[in-house]
Design an enzyme around this catalytic site. Structure first.
Site, PDB file in Angstrom:
ATOM      1  N   CYS A 155      -1.786 -33.076 -11.162  1.00 39.03           N
ATOM      2  CA  CYS A 155      -2.284 -32.758 -12.499  1.00 39.03           C
ATOM      3  C   CYS A 155      -2.260 -31.254 -12.746  1.00 39.03           C
ATOM      4  O   CYS A 155      -3.177 -30.531 -12.335  1.00 39.03           O
ATOM      5  CB  CYS A 155      -3.701 -33.306 -12.677  1.00 39.03           C
ATOM      6  SG  CYS A 155      -4.381 -32.931 -14.293  1.00 39.03           S
ATOM      7  N   CYS A 158      -5.161 -29.859 -14.731  1.00 38.03           N
ATOM      8  CA  CYS A 158      -6.429 -29.761 -14.006  1.00 38.03           C
ATOM      9  C   CYS A 158      -6.407 -28.565 -13.052  1.00 38.03           C
ATOM     10  O   CYS A 158      -7.396 -27.857 -12.904  1.00 38.03           O
ATOM     11  CB  CYS A 158      -6.692 -30.994 -13.141  1.00 38.03           C
ATOM     12  SG  CYS A 158      -6.317 -32.552 -13.901  1.00 38.03           S
ATOM     13  N   ASP A 159      -5.298 -28.367 -12.370  1.00 38.48           N
ATOM     14  CA  ASP A 159      -5.275 -27.443 -11.234  1.00 38.48           C
ATOM     15  C   ASP A 159      -4.417 -26.187 -11.437  1.00 38.48           C
ATOM     16  O   ASP A 159      -4.445 -25.285 -10.599  1.00 38.48           O
ATOM     17  CB  ASP A 159      -4.766 -28.186  -9.980  1.00 38.48           C
ATOM     18  CG  ASP A 159      -5.658 -29.373  -9.651  1.00 38.48           C
ATOM     19  OD1 ASP A 159      -6.877 -29.278  -9.908  1.00 38.48           O
ATOM     20  OD2 ASP A 159      -5.149 -30.396  -9.158  1.00 38.48           O
TER      21      ASP A 159
END
Ligand code: NDP
Length: 330
Positions: A155, A158-159
């Site tokens: 992701c 997300c990261d």
């Protein structure tokens, strides 16, 4: 990220449920993506008092995406998180009971359908709407497993933040990979997009975006052999050029996997028919599964379109099918 637990199928295992508290509901919806919330909006407005369990990833996969530009009605786009918050509020406005919780096992052998939540309580539902979505796939390399959370991610939104100014790689040739690679290019120094075929599968618009991003290099006909690193995490990837057979090493700090998804249907498999991949089969043109009173919508039953708008549309279908079924089988 998994939406629903898949390890404890406990099919028909009601004996372990005998001491658990039981709650009866009319309509139970599992999943809180566009399919689940749209089903909830329609079911709530039809006085079916739906209960939604959000699953491990409240809001579903859209919460891991950046800007959504192709959902009709948003001329300036909207972020995935905003859209899912709005859908949740809209469902709640009509009386949907939205709860944290993960479906851990099911018994769909007879009505009411029994769904165990968090291994703690049993919901007995007159109608079940499955909107559990799909989960990101990984390559299956040992080194990938070893560095998950330490440089390996599925992701980017997300990261990606953790890799600002660094070099990273994204594997995959579809829209997700193209989207994640261009997103990362805005944060990182350099992005390699590793594509096993000599072409991208992504839409023309996404392909153009990829090709017009200066710090994004596409490595066609390359496959990942090994992810390398040390105690501090990933520091490189070894790729094989499938045309020449040669290996090449790229120094990277982050490795993003974007190679498609697996439907979250394991806990239903003992009862519900799926295809060979695990996508729930529905009667064409409806949301009906092989069990009357159990309906499926969204990515868990859609191997083809997998868009927010098609998921929402199928959620609407599920609620309408559920309403008609309930009226005829009270
Ligand atoms: P796709 O299934 O479309 O693409 C998966 C990609 O990963 C393919 O290029 C595939 O290669 C590659 N791949 C699969 N397994 C491996 C492997 N083991 N090693 C290397 N590469 C591998 O998945 P997506 O998640 O990209 O997209 C799913 C759906 O969602 C699509 O319909 C897409 O259009 C849609 N989508 C739409 C978006 C939007 O409109 N904004 C954003 C994101 C997704 P190969 O081509 O060789 O099979």
């Amino acid at each position: 990220m998994e939406l629903f637990k898949s390890m404890n199928t406990n099919a028909g295992g009601n004996s372990s449920n005998s001491n658990k508290p039981v709650e009866k509901v009319k309509v139970l919806i599992l999943g809180s993506g566009p399919a689940g919330y749209t089903a909830a909006i329609y079911a709530a407005r039809a006085n079916l008092s739906p209960v939604v369990y959000e699953g491990i990833q409240p809001g579903g996969q859209l919460t891991t995406t950046t800007e959504i530009e192709n959902f009709p009605g948003y001329p300036n786009g909207i972020t995935g998180n905003e859209m899912m918050e709005d859908l949740k509020k809209q469902a709640q406005r009509f009386g949907t009971d939205v709860r944290f919780g993960i479906a851990s096992s099911t018994d769909l052998s007879s009505r009411p359908f029994k769904v165990t939540i968090d291994d703690e309580k049993v919901i007995e539902a007159e109608i079940l709407i499955i909107a559990t979505g799909a989960t990101a796939k990984y390559l299956g390399l040992e080194s990938e497993e070893k560095f998950k959370g330490q440089g390996v991610s599925a992701c980017a939104t997300c990261d990606g933040f953790f890799y600002r100014g660094k070099d990273v790689a994204v594997v995959g040739g579809g829209d997700t990979a193209a989207e994640e690679a261009t997103y990362l290019a805005g944060l990182c120094n350099k992005v390699y997009l590793i594509v096993r075929k000599p072409y991208l599968r992504a839409s023309k618009a996404m392909q153009e975006r990829v090709m017009n991003t200066p710090n994004l290099e596409v490595l066609f006909e390359h496959v990942t052999k090994e992810i390398v690193g040390d105690m501090t995490g990933v520091n490189g990837v070894i790729l094989t050029n499938t045309k020449t057979g040669e290996d090449v090493k790229k120094d990277i700090s982050g490795f993003f996997v974007a190679i498609g998804h697996q439907p979250n249907s394991d806990i239903f498999k003992p009862w519900i028919e799926t295809d060979e991949v695990g996508y729930i089969k529905t009667i064409p043109g409806t949301s009906k599964t092989n069990i009357p009173g159990v309906f499926a919508c969204g990515d868990v039953q859609d191997p083809h379109y997998r868009q927010a708008i098609t998921a929402a549309g199928s959620g609407c279908m599920a609620a309408i099918d559920a309403e008609r079924y309930y009226a005829e089988n009270k």
